[in-house]
Design a protein around this motif. Sequence first.
Motif, PDB file in Angstrom:
ATOM      1  N   SER A  94       1.877  -7.308   1.678  1.00 62.50           N
ATOM      2  CA  SER A  94       2.512  -6.359   2.590  1.00 62.50           C
ATOM      3  C   SER A  94       1.557  -6.018   3.719  1.00 62.50           C
ATOM      4  O   SER A  94       0.399  -5.717   3.483  1.00 62.50           O
ATOM      5  N   LEU A  95       2.085  -6.060   4.926  1.00 63.69           N
ATOM      6  CA  LEU A  95       1.285  -5.675   6.087  1.00 63.69           C
ATOM      7  C   LEU A  95       1.767  -4.312   6.580  1.00 63.69           C
ATOM      8  O   LEU A  95       2.931  -3.953   6.407  1.00 63.69           O
ATOM      9  N   ALA A  96       0.856  -3.575   7.192  1.00 60.83           N
ATOM     10  CA  ALA A  96       1.220  -2.275   7.739  1.00 60.83           C
ATOM     11  C   ALA A  96       2.148  -2.479   8.935  1.00 60.83           C
ATOM     12  O   ALA A  96       2.005  -3.465   9.652  1.00 60.83           O
ATOM     13  N   PRO A  97       3.112  -1.571   9.154  1.00 65.28           N
ATOM     14  CA  PRO A  97       4.010  -1.703  10.316  1.00 65.28           C
ATOM     15  C   PRO A  97       3.223  -1.732  11.626  1.00 65.28           C
ATOM     16  O   PRO A  97       3.572  -2.450  12.553  1.00 65.28           O
ATOM     17  N   ALA A  98       2.147  -0.934  11.672  1.00 64.90           N
ATOM     18  CA  ALA A  98       1.254  -0.991  12.845  1.00 64.90           C
ATOM     19  C   ALA A  98      -0.164  -1.217  12.337  1.00 64.90           C
ATOM     20  O   ALA A  98      -0.559  -0.608  11.366  1.00 64.90           O
ATOM     21  N   PRO A  99      -0.935  -2.097  12.979  1.00 71.18           N
ATOM     22  CA  PRO A  99      -2.279  -2.377  12.489  1.00 71.18           C
ATOM     23  C   PRO A  99      -3.170  -1.122  12.558  1.00 71.18           C
ATOM     24  O   PRO A  99      -2.870  -0.227  13.347  1.00 71.18           O
ATOM     25  N   PRO A 100      -4.242  -1.053  11.799  1.00 69.58           N
ATOM     26  CA  PRO A 100      -4.725  -2.093  10.882  1.00 69.58           C
ATOM     27  C   PRO A 100      -4.075  -2.050   9.493  1.00 69.58           C
ATOM     28  O   PRO A 100      -3.672  -0.996   9.037  1.00 69.58           O
ATOM     29  N   THR A 101      -4.011  -3.243   8.887  1.00 71.64           N
ATOM     30  CA  THR A 101      -3.628  -3.349   7.480  1.00 71.64           C
ATOM     31  C   THR A 101      -4.921  -3.374   6.669  1.00 71.64           C
ATOM     32  O   THR A 101      -5.870  -4.051   7.048  1.00 71.64           O
ATOM     33  N   VAL A 102      -4.927  -2.608   5.591  1.00 73.05           N
ATOM     34  CA  VAL A 102      -6.143  -2.558   4.769  1.00 73.05           C
ATOM     35  C   VAL A 102      -5.887  -3.160   3.384  1.00 73.05           C
ATOM     36  O   VAL A 102      -4.932  -2.783   2.706  1.00 73.05           O
ATOM     37  N   PHE A 103      -6.722  -4.117   2.986  1.00 75.05           N
ATOM     38  CA  PHE A 103      -6.664  -4.678   1.642  1.00 75.05           C
ATOM     39  C   PHE A 103      -7.919  -4.267   0.881  1.00 75.05           C
ATOM     40  O   PHE A 103      -9.034  -4.402   1.394  1.00 75.05           O
ATOM     41  N   LEU A 104      -7.719  -3.799  -0.329  1.00 75.42           N
ATOM     42  CA  LEU A 104      -8.860  -3.440  -1.186  1.00 75.42           C
ATOM     43  C   LEU A 104      -8.918  -4.441  -2.343  1.00 75.42           C
ATOM     44  O   LEU A 104      -7.916  -4.678  -3.013  1.00 75.42           O
ATOM     45  N   ILE A 105     -10.087  -5.044  -2.530  1.00 75.50           N
ATOM     46  CA  ILE A 105     -10.227  -6.108  -3.528  1.00 75.50           C
ATOM     47  C   ILE A 105     -11.100  -5.645  -4.693  1.00 75.50           C
ATOM     48  O   ILE A 105     -12.226  -5.191  -4.481  1.00 75.50           O
ATOM     49  N   LEU A 106     -10.563  -5.772  -5.908  1.00 77.05           N
ATOM     50  CA  LEU A 106     -11.272  -5.298  -7.101  1.00 77.05           C
ATOM     51  C   LEU A 106     -11.378  -6.394  -8.152  1.00 77.05           C
ATOM     52  O   LEU A 106     -10.637  -7.371  -8.121  1.00 77.05           O
ATOM     53  N   GLY A 107     -12.261  -6.190  -9.108  1.00 74.16           N
ATOM     54  CA  GLY A 107     -12.339  -7.117 -10.235  1.00 74.16           C
ATOM     55  C   GLY A 107     -13.658  -7.005 -10.970  1.00 74.16           C
ATOM     56  O   GLY A 107     -14.582  -6.354 -10.485  1.00 74.16           O
TER      57      GLY A 107
END
Lengths: 301, 445
Positions: A94-107
């Motif tokens: 999913s992308l944000a309707p208006a930038p920026p799109t934030v992805f958080l990566i875990l593991g």
Amino acid sequence: MLDKFIKGLHRTREAFKSRFDFLFGNKEINQEFFDELEEILLTADVGVETTAKIIDSLGKRLREAKIRERSPAREILKELLVEILEADHKTGLSLAPAPPTVFLILGVNGVGKTTTIAKMAYRFTREGKKVLLAAGDTFRAAAIEQLDEWSGVVGAGIIKHQSGGDPSAVMYDAVSAAVARNVDILICDTAGRLHTKTNLLEEIKKIYRVINKSLQDAPHEILLVLDATTGQNAVAQARYFQEAVPISGLILTKLDGTARGGIVIAVKDLTGIPLKLVGVGEKKEDLQAFNASEFIEALLS
Amino acid sequence: MLFSSLSEKLQETFRRLKGKGKLTEKDVDLALREVRLALLEADVNYKVVKNFISLLKERTLGTEVLKSLTPGQQVVKIVYEELVRLMGETQSKLAPLDNPPRALMMVGLQGSGKTTTAAKLASLLQKNGYRPLLVAADVYRPAAIRQLEVLGKETGIAVFSMGKDDPVKIALQALKEAEREGNDYVILDTAGRLHINKELMAELSSLKEKIKPLEILLVVDAMTGQDAVNAAQAFHEQLGLTGVILTKLDGDTRGGAALSVRAVTNCPIKFVGVGEKIDAFEPFYPDRMASRILGMGDMLSLIEKAQQVVDEEKSRALEKKLRGQSLTLEDFLEQLQQVKQMGPLENLLEMIPGFNKAAKQFKNISLDEKQLVRSEAIISSMTKKERLQPEIINSSRRRRIAMGSGTTVQDVNRLLKQFDQMKKILKQVGSLEKGKIKHRGIFPF
Ligand SMILES: Nc1nc2c(ncn2[C@@H]2O[C@H](COP(=O)(O)OP(=O)(O)O)[C@@H](O)[C@H]2O)c(=O)[nH]1
Ligand SMILES: [Mg+2]
């Protein structure tokens, strides 16, 4: 030498073919059929509980459809597995309707978070998007340098602090910078952490809160990276991380090895978290969108 | 997650069978089915499980198990013994060092923990009076060299690196350097690779040929599933491994990969990694691993730890009190003092089966180390009567206790509340765990 190789190859094919014929050849469905299917699923790390469930539902569907031959059973099995993987599945990121799109990566440690971030960044920069990376692994030795090196390779910017710094502060700066610089995509790296370490899960919650406070609706995806060679512990990983923050998808790495990654079926079945991307190597191009039908095809072979 | 233990399941199976008189081979099969599932859930490889079960069947049928009053426990005992036997019975050490300098090669899949493990091993050797040299031979992964250099700096161990050069050349140079500098062990951190990558596997073979290492150690992630056998087998066939190191055992994985890897390579597991810190590195104990795979928790480690500080009889008496809900603040104080000597509470609790959840609950009532000191002070400021009957502690007594211990009334209130909650939790856990764990004189907190 070559001769030996070809013979070897032949042997593998034979073995493959006979097992395949055995399972789905022109024979009737009996106990042996289910035993063999059980073996295939268990050796792919699908796990005892989910395997039992799959075999139960397959048996039921075959009875309902009055199927007694093995060959049509294959399609039904495939359908069933794809259904599990795709149930309530929002495809793509999913992308944000208006930038920026934030992805958080875990593991957990060593699953391939940083490498996957580089690959994701590469996908977006190739589409002409402006990408920023947040070096949130301030713990592991040289983790910041690792992401830094990648950022150069894939043409993304990077926000980094000193090693040993507070990861939440890095995230805060990264989100502000993403907004100020009109960045399209911000991808946040984090330190690997075992899900059993309560204080590290607290840290993740804090990181999440900081990002969320700095930008409405962010992070837009929280992605948990799983290593395809991991066994049943992946379910525990997903459960604990999910308890801490709303995980929106899985990324399965190292599918270029011999592990078949059946664990994601168990994880999807038991936690509902869908698989979104798969890693198939160490290079920047080695990332693919997940395709359930292809995945199942490979799993069953 | 409180998993019902294997022994409980087996007991149940046999209970159901008891009614029908004489037990048969079929009944044994039924029991072994439970064992099979437990092993598969622990990620032991399917084929390894198959062989193991037939071995167990032989042993079970050949013994007096079926006539015994507790066939379930007998089966668990056999399973446990066979697991220990398969995993090597005793603890194995590094090969004796002859003609130093000699190389130790760390090999394995990507992300298994080679770099950290190389540093841990070097640090252990250094503590034992050796002079190890770390060698950065992972020339592929970004910043891998830098990672080893940072770890070397942290531990004060010399690191040899030549940037992104040919690994064989780096290793040979490192051996020369070791000769010059008087290093004995030369620990080689190699790049992670897939066992099916012909080119990179050939690189390891030629590395082996040129440097004639003392040991080639396969580093395996303890969370690995069914694929552990494929990777281990391929590495072993190509290189002739001399040992295995299991990493990330500080998580909650059952670690069946240990058995799988041992079964296909027949190489001893020499060490285990139990945390991210450099000193989180221990010898491998087959008996502990066996209990862990069977979901019986790391009972032996815990027992060992606890026995160093806990007086057996006292704790048995305490346990009785707990079950009877008559725990007093006096007992609490004594336990706090023992806990302080035992190390982090969280670690301790995580070792006990079924206590993971309890560990979390304890966390919620925040029994951290600082709190322990404060709690100790508060209880010390109470009269004997107050410790035995906390319900008499009214507000004026609370004020007095706070003054005496240099804390606040809120602190005292919190402690009393914690004590109350603790009693409740322990009562729950206690009744669930009853009969499952043999309390060998330990009380777990
Ligand atoms: N073969 C293979 N290796 C991978 C893949 N993804 C990551 N890796 C490797 O796994 C190792 C650990 O990756 P890293 O990104 O540092 O993991 P992190 O600790 O989770 O950030 C590195 O050697 C990566 O090159 C993949 O899809 N396939
Ligand atoms: Mg990383």
